[in-house]
Design a protein around this motif. Structure first.
Motif, PDB file in Angstrom:
ATOM      1  N   ARG A 149      27.023  -3.463 -23.498  1.00  7.84           N
ATOM      2  CA  ARG A 149      26.550  -4.622 -22.746  1.00  7.84           C
ATOM      3  C   ARG A 149      27.741  -5.524 -22.445  1.00  7.84           C
ATOM      4  NH1 ARG A 149      21.641  -8.259 -24.814  1.00  7.84           N
ATOM      5  NH2 ARG A 149      23.225  -9.230 -26.145  1.00  7.84           N
ATOM      6  N   ILE A 150      27.680  -6.184 -21.304  1.00  7.65           N
ATOM      7  CA  ILE A 150      28.768  -7.040 -20.847  1.00  7.65           C
ATOM      8  C   ILE A 150      28.315  -8.498 -20.881  1.00  7.65           C
ATOM      9  CG2 ILE A 150      30.306  -7.571 -18.915  1.00  7.65           C
ATOM     10  CD1 ILE A 150      29.893  -4.715 -17.939  1.00  7.65           C
ATOM     11  N   MET A 151      29.257  -9.360 -21.237  1.00  9.19           N
ATOM     12  CA  MET A 151      29.040 -10.798 -21.173  1.00  9.19           C
ATOM     13  C   MET A 151      30.026 -11.373 -20.153  1.00  9.19           C
ATOM     14  SD  MET A 151      26.836 -11.000 -23.751  1.00  9.19           S
ATOM     15  CE  MET A 151      26.764 -12.534 -24.638  1.00  9.19           C
ATOM     16  N   ALA A 152      29.724 -12.567 -19.656  1.00  9.09           N
ATOM     17  CA  ALA A 152      30.596 -13.195 -18.668  1.00  9.09           C
ATOM     18  C   ALA A 152      30.952 -14.616 -19.086  1.00  9.09           C
ATOM     19  CB  ALA A 152      29.912 -13.224 -17.298  1.00  9.09           C
ATOM     20  N   SER A 153      32.111 -15.050 -18.648  1.00  7.39           N
ATOM     21  CA  SER A 153      32.507 -16.455 -18.779  1.00  7.39           C
ATOM     22  C   SER A 153      33.123 -16.889 -17.457  1.00  7.39           C
ATOM     23  CB  SER A 153      33.490 -16.650 -19.934  1.00  7.39           C
ATOM     24  OG  SER A 153      34.691 -15.947 -19.698  1.00  7.39           O
ATOM     25  N   PHE A 154      33.019 -18.183 -17.173  1.00  9.22           N
ATOM     26  CA  PHE A 154      33.492 -18.683 -15.882  1.00  9.22           C
ATOM     27  C   PHE A 154      33.508 -20.208 -15.899  1.00  9.22           C
ATOM     28  CE2 PHE A 154      28.967 -17.934 -15.804  1.00  9.22           C
ATOM     29  CZ  PHE A 154      28.443 -19.112 -15.319  1.00  9.22           C
ATOM     30  N   LYS A 165      24.820 -13.359 -20.377  1.00 10.69           N
ATOM     31  CA  LYS A 165      24.511 -11.935 -20.471  1.00 10.69           C
ATOM     32  C   LYS A 165      24.402 -11.257 -19.103  1.00 10.69           C
ATOM     33  CE  LYS A 165      21.787 -12.445 -24.728  1.00 10.69           C
ATOM     34  NZ  LYS A 165      20.452 -12.251 -25.333  1.00 10.69           N
ATOM     35  N   ILE A 166      24.837 -10.001 -19.074  1.00 11.88           N
ATOM     36  CA  ILE A 166      24.584  -9.106 -17.949  1.00 11.88           C
ATOM     37  C   ILE A 166      23.782  -7.946 -18.526  1.00 11.88           C
ATOM     38  CG2 ILE A 166      25.583  -7.606 -16.195  1.00 11.88           C
ATOM     39  CD1 ILE A 166      28.054  -9.404 -16.212  1.00 11.88           C
ATOM     40  N   THR A 167      22.492  -7.916 -18.254  1.00  8.75           N
ATOM     41  CA  THR A 167      21.619  -6.886 -18.822  1.00  8.75           C
ATOM     42  C   THR A 167      21.306  -5.758 -17.844  1.00  8.75           C
ATOM     43  OG1 THR A 167      19.654  -8.159 -18.193  1.00  8.75           O
ATOM     44  CG2 THR A 167      20.549  -8.551 -20.393  1.00  8.75           C
ATOM     45  N   ASP A 168      21.660  -5.935 -16.583  1.00 13.18           N
ATOM     46  CA  ASP A 168      21.334  -4.929 -15.573  1.00 13.18           C
ATOM     47  C   ASP A 168      22.191  -3.674 -15.764  1.00 13.18           C
ATOM     48  OD1 ASP A 168      20.107  -4.016 -13.048  1.00 13.18           O
ATOM     49  OD2 ASP A 168      22.153  -4.201 -12.300  1.00 13.18           O
ATOM     50  N   THR A 172      26.291  -2.963 -15.358  1.00  9.36           N
ATOM     51  CA  THR A 172      26.978  -2.489 -16.557  1.00  9.36           C
ATOM     52  C   THR A 172      27.750  -1.205 -16.264  1.00  9.36           C
ATOM     53  OG1 THR A 172      25.282  -3.480 -17.976  1.00  9.36           O
ATOM     54  CG2 THR A 172      26.679  -1.787 -18.953  1.00  9.36           C
ATOM     55  N   GLU A 173      27.086  -0.249 -15.597  1.00 14.24           N
ATOM     56  CA  GLU A 173      27.760   1.005 -15.250  1.00 14.24           C
ATOM     57  C   GLU A 173      28.951   0.764 -14.330  1.00 14.24           C
ATOM     58  OE1 GLU A 173      27.401   4.066 -16.295  1.00 14.24           O
ATOM     59  OE2 GLU A 173      25.699   3.640 -17.615  1.00 14.24           O
ATOM     60  N   LYS A 174      28.831  -0.196 -13.453  1.00 10.31           N
ATOM     61  CA  LYS A 174      29.888  -0.465 -12.475  1.00 10.31           C
ATOM     62  C   LYS A 174      31.146  -1.024 -13.125  1.00 10.31           C
ATOM     63  CE  LYS A 174      30.717  -2.894  -8.096  1.00 10.31           C
ATOM     64  NZ  LYS A 174      30.105  -3.739  -7.030  1.00 10.31           N
ATOM     65  N   TYR A 175      30.978  -1.878 -14.136  1.00  4.60           N
ATOM     66  CA  TYR A 175      32.123  -2.613 -14.659  1.00  4.60           C
ATOM     67  C   TYR A 175      32.513  -2.264 -16.104  1.00  4.60           C
ATOM     68  CZ  TYR A 175      31.456  -5.627 -10.589  1.00  4.60           C
ATOM     69  OH  TYR A 175      31.338  -6.107  -9.306  1.00  4.60           O
ATOM     70  N   TYR A 176      31.683  -1.529 -16.821  1.00  2.00           N
ATOM     71  CA  TYR A 176      31.913  -1.374 -18.260  1.00  2.00           C
ATOM     72  C   TYR A 176      33.250  -0.692 -18.568  1.00  2.00           C
ATOM     73  CZ  TYR A 176      30.902  -0.558 -23.181  1.00  2.00           C
ATOM     74  OH  TYR A 176      30.950  -0.562 -24.546  1.00  2.00           O
ATOM     75  N   TYR A 177      33.597   0.361 -17.850  1.00  2.00           N
ATOM     76  CA  TYR A 177      34.842   1.071 -18.118  1.00  2.00           C
ATOM     77  C   TYR A 177      36.043   0.151 -17.910  1.00  2.00           C
ATOM     78  CZ  TYR A 177      38.703   4.364 -17.651  1.00  2.00           C
ATOM     79  OH  TYR A 177      39.910   5.005 -17.784  1.00  2.00           O
ATOM     80  N   GLU A 178      36.048  -0.597 -16.799  1.00  2.00           N
ATOM     81  CA  GLU A 178      37.158  -1.503 -16.520  1.00  2.00           C
ATOM     82  C   GLU A 178      37.256  -2.598 -17.565  1.00  2.00           C
ATOM     83  OE1 GLU A 178      35.092  -0.365 -14.290  1.00  2.00           O
ATOM     84  OE2 GLU A 178      36.291   0.486 -12.653  1.00  2.00           O
ATOM     85  N   VAL A 179      36.094  -3.082 -18.029  1.00  4.55           N
ATOM     86  CA  VAL A 179      36.088  -4.116 -19.075  1.00  4.55           C
ATOM     87  C   VAL A 179      36.725  -3.569 -20.356  1.00  4.55           C
ATOM     88  CG1 VAL A 179      34.599  -5.484 -20.583  1.00  4.55           C
ATOM     89  CG2 VAL A 179      34.127  -5.387 -18.140  1.00  4.55           C
ATOM     90  N   CYS A 180      36.342  -2.368 -20.757  1.00  2.00           N
ATOM     91  CA  CYS A 180      36.898  -1.769 -21.974  1.00  2.00           C
ATOM     92  C   CYS A 180      38.399  -1.525 -21.837  1.00  2.00           C
ATOM     93  CB  CYS A 180      36.185  -0.459 -22.289  1.00  2.00           C
ATOM     94  SG  CYS A 180      34.468  -0.663 -22.806  1.00  2.00           S
ATOM     95  N   ILE A 212      23.068 -12.992 -15.539  1.00  2.72           N
ATOM     96  CA  ILE A 212      23.649 -12.656 -14.236  1.00  2.72           C
ATOM     97  C   ILE A 212      22.859 -11.487 -13.685  1.00  2.72           C
ATOM     98  CG2 ILE A 212      25.660 -11.678 -13.076  1.00  2.72           C
ATOM     99  CD1 ILE A 212      27.416 -13.402 -14.822  1.00  2.72           C
ATOM    100  N   ALA A 213      22.144 -11.718 -12.590  1.00  8.08           N
ATOM    101  CA  ALA A 213      21.275 -10.700 -12.001  1.00  8.08           C
ATOM    102  C   ALA A 213      22.008  -9.838 -10.985  1.00  8.08           C
ATOM    103  CB  ALA A 213      20.063 -11.359 -11.354  1.00  8.08           C
ATOM    104  N   ASN A 214      23.056 -10.385 -10.377  1.00  9.26           N
ATOM    105  CA  ASN A 214      23.832  -9.586  -9.418  1.00  9.26           C
ATOM    106  C   ASN A 214      25.188 -10.239  -9.196  1.00  9.26           C
ATOM    107  OD1 ASN A 214      24.382  -7.452  -7.731  1.00  9.26           O
ATOM    108  ND2 ASN A 214      23.305  -8.289  -5.976  1.00  9.26           N
TER     109      ASN A 214
END
Length: 229
Positions: A149-154, A165-168, A172-180, A212-214
């Motif tokens: 799961r991804i979290m955001a700050s801004f 939280k980003i629960t979608d 998650t699939e779009k950004y998880y690898y880059e986040v890790c 964050i929904a989108n």
């Protein structure tokens, strides 16, 4: 009643979807909901499939037949769809069209925390549960306490927000690898449009979490440098 809606979110919700967008007749947010109480009124594939078998997508402009406004005190944007009728796609919105509907609140849902207590939410005179804002920078982090799961700050309106939280699953699939791959630093997105949703109450602490929904990425801004002759 019929509504013409620009779809901005199609995010995961209790085995179905939270679908929301802009009512083009008044420029206000609208969330399309079912009458399925068990899923907290999520929509399912049968609700968001066009007559030709194609499924609704973000940025679609549609006509939808509605039964009535839902009586939901913390999500006043909710309208119940009439599932006897297909949605009808009439076009695809552009980024410029969407930017016409950016919202400007002092806070992301009343404070700069990642949630709001139900008791505090009830005190608010003007309630809302959807926002579309433009952010110069959105930092994405891996949630250390929940798997994949991804979290955001801004920063928004000079206020810092963290642990949003980003629960979608699609985001998650779009950004998880880059986040890790970016750890221990955040993975940073610049110049993005973000759609926020205020969730149903989480009974364990009587709070409504901000989600964050989108995330809609925009073309990179091109800077100009002085040229020396």
């Amino acid at each position: 009643m019929d509504k013409k809606v620009i779809i901005l979110t199609k995010s995961d919700k209790n085995g179905g979807y939270c679908v929301a967008g802009i009512d083009t007749s008044n420029g206000k947010f609208i969330r399309l909901v079912s009458e399925d109480e068990e899923s907290e009124y999520a929509l399912f594939d049968s609700d968001i499939t066009y007559e030709d078998g194609q499924c609704l997508k973000v940025m679609d402009t549609i006509y939808v037949k509605l039964k009535d406004k839902q009586d939901c005190w913390f999500q006043p944007e909710n309208y119940i769809i009439d599932s006897e009728y297909y949605l009808k796609k009439i076009g695809t919105a552009t980024l410029d069209q969407i930017k016409n509907y950016l919202t400007h609140q002092d806070y992301i849902f009343y404070n700069n925390s990642n949630s709001i207590l139900t008791n505090e939410l009830r005190k608010q005179l003007k309630k809302y549960s959807l926002l579309i804002v433009e952010l110069d920078e959105l930092n994405l982090w891996r949630d250390k306490f929940k798997e994949k799961r991804i979290m955001a700050s801004f920063l928004y309106n000079n206020q810092r927000y963290s642990y949003i939280k980003i629960t979608d699953s699609i985001l998650t699939e779009k950004y998880y690898y880059e986040v890790c791959q970016s750890e221990p630093r955040p993975y940073t997105l610049n110049n993005v449009i973000v759609i926020f949703s205020l969730a149903c109450v989480f009974n364990m602490n009587a709070s409504h979490y901000k989600l964050i929904a989108n995330i809609i990425e925009q073309p990179r801004r091109v800077g100009f440098r002085n040229i020396m002759f």
